[in-house]
Design an enzyme around this catalytic site. Structure first.
Site, PDB file in Angstrom:
ATOM      1  CE  LYS A  26      27.722  84.512  -5.194  1.00  0.00           C
ATOM      2  NZ  LYS A  26      29.044  83.855  -5.233  1.00  0.00           N
ATOM      3  CG  ASP A  42      26.568  97.055 -14.267  1.00  0.00           C
ATOM      4  OD1 ASP A  42      25.833  98.060 -14.440  1.00  0.00           O
ATOM      5  OD2 ASP A  42      27.803  97.124 -14.162  1.00  0.00           O
ATOM      6  CE  LYS A  88      31.602  78.116  -5.762  1.00  0.00           C
ATOM      7  NZ  LYS A  88      32.020  79.512  -5.541  1.00  0.00           N
ATOM      8  CG  ASP A 116      30.065  81.727  -7.745  1.00  0.00           C
ATOM      9  OD1 ASP A 116      29.078  82.456  -7.918  1.00  0.00           O
ATOM     10  OD2 ASP A 116      30.463  81.387  -6.613  1.00  0.00           O
ATOM     11  CB  THR A 154      23.646  82.217   2.902  1.00  0.00           C
ATOM     12  OG1 THR A 154      24.941  82.198   2.311  1.00  0.00           O
ATOM     13  CG2 THR A 154      22.746  81.249   2.187  1.00  0.00           C
ATOM     14  NE  ARG A 214      35.584  76.271   3.707  1.00  0.00           N
ATOM     15  CZ  ARG A 214      34.951  77.140   4.456  1.00  0.00           C
ATOM     16  NH1 ARG A 214      35.591  77.765   5.433  1.00  0.00           N
ATOM     17  NH2 ARG A 214      33.678  77.406   4.239  1.00  0.00           N
TER      18      ARG A 214
HETATM   19  O1  C5P Z   1      34.344  75.290   1.458  1.00  0.00           O
HETATM   20  P1  C5P Z   1      32.864  75.267   1.299  1.00  0.00           P
HETATM   21  O2  C5P Z   1      32.302  73.898   0.991  1.00  0.00           O
HETATM   22  O3  C5P Z   1      32.134  75.929   2.441  1.00  0.00           O
HETATM   23  O4  C5P Z   1      32.628  76.146  -0.014  1.00  0.00           O
HETATM   24  C1  C5P Z   1      31.334  76.469  -0.471  1.00  0.00           C
HETATM   25  C2  C5P Z   1      31.407  77.327  -1.684  1.00  0.00           C
HETATM   26  O5  C5P Z   1      30.097  77.770  -2.025  1.00  0.00           O
HETATM   27  C3  C5P Z   1      32.243  78.599  -1.519  1.00  0.00           C
HETATM   28  O6  C5P Z   1      32.833  78.896  -2.806  1.00  0.00           O
HETATM   29  C4  C5P Z   1      31.222  79.643  -1.154  1.00  0.00           C
HETATM   30  O7  C5P Z   1      31.616  80.936  -1.532  1.00  0.00           O
HETATM   31  C5  C5P Z   1      30.020  79.181  -1.975  1.00  0.00           C
HETATM   32  N1  C5P Z   1      28.727  79.628  -1.463  1.00  0.00           N
HETATM   33  C6  C5P Z   1      28.267  79.336  -0.185  1.00  0.00           C
HETATM   34  N2  C5P Z   1      27.047  79.780   0.229  1.00  0.00           N
HETATM   35  C7  C5P Z   1      26.280  80.493  -0.604  1.00  0.00           C
HETATM   36  C8  C5P Z   1      26.708  80.792  -1.876  1.00  0.00           C
HETATM   37  C9  C5P Z   1      27.965  80.336  -2.283  1.00  0.00           C
HETATM   38  O8  C5P Z   1      28.951  78.668   0.569  1.00  0.00           O
HETATM   39  N3  C5P Z   1      25.081  80.874  -0.200  1.00  0.00           N
END
Ligand code: C5P
Length: 233
Positions: free
Chosen positions: A61, A64, A32, A59, A119, A211
């Protein structure tokens, strides 16, 4: 239906991103690319990662007017990415225009999924700032149905919502779910989380994991563990 683990490459620079991906020599995980990396490095980063053989979820998003989104989606489609996204709040007209823009002259196109409500938006913000007075989970389901009816392929949602989305929009409608953590790893800033195995049971089609893989001492081992748990191998 294809199920897969998507690694969220939330890096700010190309060198860091490519050094991370170079650790993967045997498999080419789904990646991603978010706004940070795309705006820092431009379309070249997409081409470089694609050249390494990785499928890509871009990603960005989009949100417009329909004409602008349609023309922008045509640009992204030409980058040969596999999944793109937009905000369902842009309306059905915008979502339909996006699909038109994404469709290549040979009829193929990347998958298109929608963000329903971020979220980070809670019930209070929904009511006080956006003047939407319905319960947030109903708003999320309604936006998912709008996306389905506009012809989109799925939504980004919590694994906790995946079963509900499938019940409302059909099992073929994709649920791409972040908020995944190993049972023994740090939650970081995620609040509503599931393990890869639980996300599989909940019906997630793709899990987005950042992460727990990118910050692991052995990212390849962490990716393999995640894939094994999620795909049940
Ligand atoms: O590091 P982590 O596993 O928390 O990363 C989750 C990824 O998913 C990040 O790129 C975050 O921006 C994205 N994301 C999220 N929750 C959402 C939409 C996207 O954690 N509702």
């Amino acid at each position: 239906m294809a199920k897969d683990v998507i690694i969220a490459c939330d890096f700010a620079q190309e060198a860091e991103t490519m050094a991370f991906l170079e650790q993967f020599q045997e498999e080419k995980p789904f990646v991603k690319i978010g706004m940070e990396l795309f705006y820092a490095c431009g379309p070249e980063i997409v081409k470089k990662i694609k050249k390494r053989g990785h499928p890509i979820f871009l990603d960005l998003k989009l949100h417009d007017i329909p004409n602008t989104v349609k023309k922008t989606m045509a640009v992204l489609s030409a980058l040969d990415v596999d999944i793109c996204n937009l905000h369902a709040a842009g309306t059905s007209a915008m979502m339909k225009a996006a699909l038109e823009g994404l469709t290549r002259s040979d009829g193929t196109r990347p998958l298109l999924i929608a963000v329903t409500q971020l979220t980070s938006t809670d019930q209070e913000a929904l009511e006080q700032e956006l003047l939407i007075n319905e319960p947030i989970d109903q708003v999320v389901m309604h936006y998912a149905l709008n996306a389905k009816n506009a012809g989109l392929d799925g939504v980004v949602c919590s694994p906790l919502e995946a079963a509900k989305v499938h019940a409302a929009c059909g099992t073929d409608f994709l649920t791409v779910t972040p908020g995944v953590r190993f049972a023994d790893s740090a939650k970081d800033d995620q609040k509503r989380i599931m393990t890869p195995a639980k996300a599989r049971e909940a019906g997630s089609d793709y899990i987005v994991v950042g992460r727990p893989i990118t910050q692991a001492s052995d990212p390849v081992a962490a990716y393999r563990r995640c894939a094994a748990e999620f795909l049940g191998k």
